[in-house]
Design a protein around this motif. Structure first.
Motif, mmCIF file in Angstrom:
data_model
loop_
_atom_site.group_PDB
_atom_site.id
_atom_site.type_symbol
_atom_site.label_atom_id
_atom_site.label_comp_id
_atom_site.label_asym_id
_atom_site.label_seq_id
_atom_site.Cartn_x
_atom_site.Cartn_y
_atom_site.Cartn_z
ATOM 1 N N PHE A 1 11.288 3.759 -8.587
ATOM 2 C CA PHE A 1 11.747 2.808 -9.612
ATOM 3 C C PHE A 1 10.609 1.883 -10.058
ATOM 4 C CE2 PHE A 1 15.383 3.674 -6.768
ATOM 5 C CZ PHE A 1 16.154 4.400 -7.665
ATOM 6 N N ASP A 2 9.390 2.244 -9.673
ATOM 7 C CA ASP A 2 8.213 1.447 -10.020
ATOM 8 C C ASP A 2 8.218 0.070 -9.354
ATOM 9 O OD1 ASP A 2 5.745 1.468 -11.229
ATOM 10 O OD2 ASP A 2 6.437 0.359 -12.980
ATOM 11 N N ASP A 3 8.985 -0.056 -8.274
ATOM 12 C CA ASP A 3 8.976 -1.310 -7.525
ATOM 13 C C ASP A 3 7.922 -1.232 -6.427
ATOM 14 O OD1 ASP A 3 11.006 -2.640 -8.884
ATOM 15 O OD2 ASP A 3 12.552 -1.586 -7.751
ATOM 16 N N ILE A 4 7.313 -2.381 -6.161
ATOM 17 C CA ILE A 4 6.300 -2.446 -5.108
ATOM 18 C C ILE A 4 6.834 -3.304 -3.973
ATOM 19 C CG2 ILE A 4 4.031 -3.417 -4.524
ATOM 20 C CD1 ILE A 4 3.007 -2.508 -7.160
ATOM 21 N N PHE A 5 6.681 -2.818 -2.757
ATOM 22 C CA PHE A 5 7.158 -3.542 -1.580
ATOM 23 C C PHE A 5 5.991 -3.900 -0.677
ATOM 24 C CE2 PHE A 5 10.553 -0.866 -3.034
ATOM 25 C CZ PHE A 5 11.672 -1.663 -2.941
ATOM 26 N N LEU A 6 6.029 -5.130 -0.169
ATOM 27 C CA LEU A 6 5.067 -5.538 0.857
ATOM 28 C C LEU A 6 5.857 -6.038 2.054
ATOM 29 C CD1 LEU A 6 2.453 -7.549 -1.258
ATOM 30 C CD2 LEU A 6 2.184 -5.243 -0.339
ATOM 31 N N ALA A 7 5.412 -5.683 3.248
ATOM 32 C CA ALA A 7 6.135 -6.070 4.455
ATOM 33 C C ALA A 7 5.653 -7.424 4.973
ATOM 34 C CB ALA A 7 5.932 -5.014 5.529
ATOM 35 N N LYS A 8 6.607 -8.189 5.499
ATOM 36 C CA LYS A 8 6.266 -9.438 6.203
ATOM 37 C C LYS A 8 5.797 -9.085 7.603
ATOM 38 C CE LYS A 8 9.558 -12.614 4.033
ATOM 39 N NZ LYS A 8 10.783 -13.400 4.264
ATOM 40 N N PRO A 9 4.916 -9.819 8.213
ATOM 41 C CA PRO A 9 4.108 -10.895 7.629
ATOM 42 C C PRO A 9 3.112 -10.339 6.595
ATOM 43 C CG PRO A 9 4.052 -10.963 10.046
ATOM 44 C CD PRO A 9 4.660 -9.673 9.660
ATOM 45 N N LEU B 1 -2.111 -19.640 -2.106
ATOM 46 C CA LEU B 1 -2.475 -19.048 -3.403
ATOM 47 C C LEU B 1 -3.158 -20.093 -4.275
ATOM 48 C CD1 LEU B 1 0.743 -16.917 -4.152
ATOM 49 C CD2 LEU B 1 -1.526 -16.049 -3.569
ATOM 50 N N SER B 2 -2.634 -21.318 -4.210
ATOM 51 C CA SER B 2 -3.220 -22.407 -5.002
ATOM 52 C C SER B 2 -4.670 -22.666 -4.594
ATOM 53 C CB SER B 2 -2.344 -23.643 -4.809
ATOM 54 O OG SER B 2 -3.012 -24.771 -5.244
ATOM 55 N N LEU B 3 -4.942 -22.621 -3.276
ATOM 56 C CA LEU B 3 -6.331 -22.803 -2.806
ATOM 57 C C LEU B 3 -7.268 -21.732 -3.361
ATOM 58 C CD1 LEU B 3 -5.963 -23.713 0.996
ATOM 59 C CD2 LEU B 3 -6.865 -25.170 -0.822
ATOM 60 N N ARG B 4 -6.666 -20.579 -3.715
ATOM 61 C CA ARG B 4 -7.469 -19.470 -4.268
ATOM 62 C C ARG B 4 -7.430 -19.452 -5.792
ATOM 63 N NH1 ARG B 4 -6.042 -18.805 0.644
ATOM 64 N NH2 ARG B 4 -7.186 -17.461 2.092
ATOM 65 N N GLY B 5 -6.972 -20.569 -6.369
ATOM 66 C CA GLY B 5 -7.016 -20.730 -7.818
ATOM 67 C C GLY B 5 -5.872 -20.078 -8.564
ATOM 68 N N LEU B 6 -4.793 -19.674 -7.837
ATOM 69 C CA LEU B 6 -3.660 -19.047 -8.508
ATOM 70 C C LEU B 6 -2.518 -20.050 -8.660
ATOM 71 C CD1 LEU B 6 -3.747 -15.650 -6.607
ATOM 72 C CD2 LEU B 6 -4.462 -16.067 -8.951
ATOM 73 N N ASP B 7 -1.827 -19.976 -9.791
ATOM 74 C CA ASP B 7 -0.799 -20.943 -10.141
ATOM 75 C C ASP B 7 0.578 -20.401 -9.722
ATOM 76 O OD1 ASP B 7 0.643 -22.949 -11.228
ATOM 77 O OD2 ASP B 7 0.094 -22.550 -13.322
ATOM 78 N N ALA B 8 1.102 -20.896 -8.581
ATOM 79 C CA ALA B 8 2.364 -20.345 -8.059
ATOM 80 C C ALA B 8 3.427 -21.428 -7.937
ATOM 81 C CB ALA B 8 2.123 -19.705 -6.703
ATOM 82 N N ASP B 9 4.602 -21.128 -8.511
ATOM 83 C CA ASP B 9 5.790 -21.974 -8.345
ATOM 84 C C ASP B 9 6.671 -21.373 -7.251
ATOM 85 O OD1 ASP B 9 5.414 -23.923 -10.151
ATOM 86 O OD2 ASP B 9 6.734 -23.101 -11.711
ATOM 87 N N VAL B 10 7.523 -22.200 -6.661
ATOM 88 C CA VAL B 10 8.443 -21.661 -5.654
ATOM 89 C C VAL B 10 9.905 -21.906 -6.055
ATOM 90 C CG1 VAL B 10 6.837 -21.923 -3.735
ATOM 91 C CG2 VAL B 10 8.423 -23.777 -4.245
ATOM 92 N N ALA B 11 10.755 -20.988 -5.638
ATOM 93 C CA ALA B 11 12.213 -21.159 -5.752
ATOM 94 C C ALA B 11 12.819 -20.668 -4.452
ATOM 95 C CB ALA B 11 12.754 -20.378 -6.940
ATOM 96 N N ILE C 1 -0.931 -8.350 -6.773
ATOM 97 C CA ILE C 1 -0.562 -9.115 -7.978
ATOM 98 C C ILE C 1 -1.495 -8.728 -9.132
ATOM 99 C CG2 ILE C 1 -0.612 -11.434 -9.004
ATOM 100 C CD1 ILE C 1 0.406 -12.518 -6.275
ATOM 101 N N ARG C 2 -2.789 -8.703 -8.856
ATOM 102 C CA ARG C 2 -3.770 -8.400 -9.930
ATOM 103 C C ARG C 2 -3.549 -6.990 -10.469
ATOM 104 N NH1 ARG C 2 -8.108 -12.123 -7.417
ATOM 105 N NH2 ARG C 2 -7.671 -13.957 -8.708
ATOM 106 N N LYS C 3 -3.335 -6.025 -9.548
ATOM 107 C CA LYS C 3 -3.121 -4.634 -9.994
ATOM 108 C C LYS C 3 -1.817 -4.497 -10.782
ATOM 109 C CE LYS C 3 -5.616 -1.896 -6.594
ATOM 110 N NZ LYS C 3 -5.461 -1.169 -5.325
ATOM 111 N N ASP D 1 -4.760 -11.489 1.131
ATOM 112 C CA ASP D 1 -5.675 -10.732 0.271
ATOM 113 C C ASP D 1 -4.972 -9.511 -0.341
ATOM 114 O OD1 ASP D 1 -7.768 -12.497 0.776
ATOM 115 O OD2 ASP D 1 -8.295 -11.458 2.635
ATOM 116 N N THR D 2 -4.126 -8.860 0.472
ATOM 117 C CA THR D 2 -3.359 -7.716 -0.051
ATOM 118 C C THR D 2 -2.408 -8.179 -1.146
ATOM 119 O OG1 THR D 2 -3.438 -6.699 2.131
ATOM 120 C CG2 THR D 2 -1.815 -5.814 0.607
ATOM 121 N N LEU D 3 -1.777 -9.328 -0.921
ATOM 122 C CA LEU D 3 -0.845 -9.842 -1.924
ATOM 123 C C LEU D 3 -1.572 -10.120 -3.237
ATOM 124 C CD1 LEU D 3 1.925 -10.948 -2.815
ATOM 125 C CD2 LEU D 3 1.225 -13.162 -1.902
ATOM 126 N N ILE D 4 -2.713 -10.787 -3.155
ATOM 127 C CA ILE D 4 -3.449 -11.143 -4.378
ATOM 128 C C ILE D 4 -3.926 -9.876 -5.101
ATOM 129 C CG2 ILE D 4 -5.557 -12.255 -5.245
ATOM 130 C CD1 ILE D 4 -5.115 -14.387 -3.017
#
Lengths: 224, 119
Positions: free
Chosen positions: B93-101, B20-30, B111-113, B105-108
């Motif tokens: 419940f207005d929650d969005i789910f994405l499956a691994k792996p 994400l950082s390579l694509r200019g997005l600021d992401a922290d991890v926990a 996030i934007r939407k 591009d879908t994640l980004i």
């Protein structure tokens, strides 16, 4: 197989098989997710390189090491899946109980609420004649219940002991008695009853005593 | 845009943050729910990407606790669960789910939407 044991395999067995396989598939998805992201990162680096940007070559080494580690983790997971799948091969069998415990520790390790568990190497050669699949189910469900009664940093130790020639005792020990509310699952009681296993609560955990040979199961089929 | 990624699979989440950082997005991890809550005290994250199943605290429990600290934060759930794959469509419940792996591009795009529903 005695009708009661046979009913138990059919009623609980499929559900147990399904839940274990679900947790294994979850583990495999996590492994694939890491490999997928690492491969994606390698592709990102390739694109950067094509654009004339430089990067530390140790990144490539880290990526290849990471992929190799995850592939080994995947193989290990599949070995456990295979071992578990073969637990239904023989209805009754002379079973090395240490192997059953080791597999149950690994399989329950995929659960999000699993706790750190140490299997004492002593008693490695002890066997019981029983239904390997039902025994696996009983130990898996027992470990799951104990994990839920422990805090996140707690450790569990499993030890095999022989107090008399006719039985084997599994000792699940940590630093306090188990919380009985986590043992309300009737499936555990049903499994214990068919396997003639007896639970005893202790000050430091729980013991499970199994007959060396479950005569009631003897007419189930092959004893290898 | 500040993104918080939370997953106990450390290699996965670190690699995702890097991409994400390579694509200019600021992401922290926990790596746990508790660590995420600590980080959220110091940083007003716009969106959290949460693993559903984590030791100690599930993604759903973490969502409730993060909302107490950051009422405007948005969420995306990531899961290895076989039957949950809604391709980024919100549930009841207005929650969005994405499956691994994941597909980066879908994640980004998700996030934007999520942050700009009118896009």
């Amino acid at each position: 197989m005695t009708s009661r044991a046979s009913d138990l395999v059919h009623n609980q067995g499929l559900q147990f098989f399904g839940s274990v396989n679900a947790s294994i598939s979850h583990e495999l998805k996590n492994i694939f997710a890491i490999i997928s992201e690492t491969a994606g990162f390698l592709n990102d680096l390739t694109q950067l390189s094509k654009q004339g940007q430089t990067f530390d070559l140790s990144l490539l080494e880290n990526c290849s090491n990471s992929i190799a580690e995850e592939i080994e983790r995947g193989f290990d997971t599949i070995r456990q899946m295979n071992q578990f799948a073969h637990s239904v091969d023989d209805p009754v069998k002379e079973t090395r109980i240490h192997d059953t415990l080791a597999l149950a520790v690994k399989l329950t390790g995929f659960l999000s609420f699993a706790r750190k568990t140490r299997l004492d190497p002593s008693g490695n050669g002890i066997t019981v004649v029983t239904s390997p699949f039902l025994l696996q189910a009983l130990i898996y469900r027992t470990l799951s219940a104990i994990y839920q009664s422990l805090d996140i940093g707690d450790e569990l130790t499993l030890t095999l002991q022989e107090f008399d020639p006719s039985s084997v005792t599994l000792v699940f020990s940590h630093d306090r008695p188990v919380d009985p509310s986590h043992f309300s699952d009737l499936r555990v009681a049903e499994l214990a009853d068919v396997l003639k296993a007896v639970f005893t609560k202790t000050d430091t955990g729980l013991t499970l005593t199994l007959p060396r040979e479950n005569i009631d199961l003897k007419d189930l089929g092959s004893v290898g | 845009m500040k993104i918080l990624l939370v997953d106990d699979e450390t290699k996965f989440i670190n690699m995702l943050a890097r991409r994400l950082s390579l694509r200019g997005l600021d992401a922290d991890v926990a790596y746990s729910g508790d660590q995420a809550l600590e980080k959220a005290v110091r940083t007003p994250y716009d969106i959290a990407v949460l693993d559903m199943k984590m030791p100690g605290m599930s993604g759903f429990t973490l969502k409730k606790k993060l909302l107490d600290q950051l009422p405007d934060i948005k969420f995306i759930f990531v899961t290895g669960h076989g039957t949950i794959d809604q391709n980024g469509i919100p549930d009841q419940f207005d929650d969005i789910f994405l499956a691994k792996p994941l597909n980066i591009d879908t994640l980004i795009e998700t996030i934007r939407k999520r942050l700009n529903p009118d896009l």
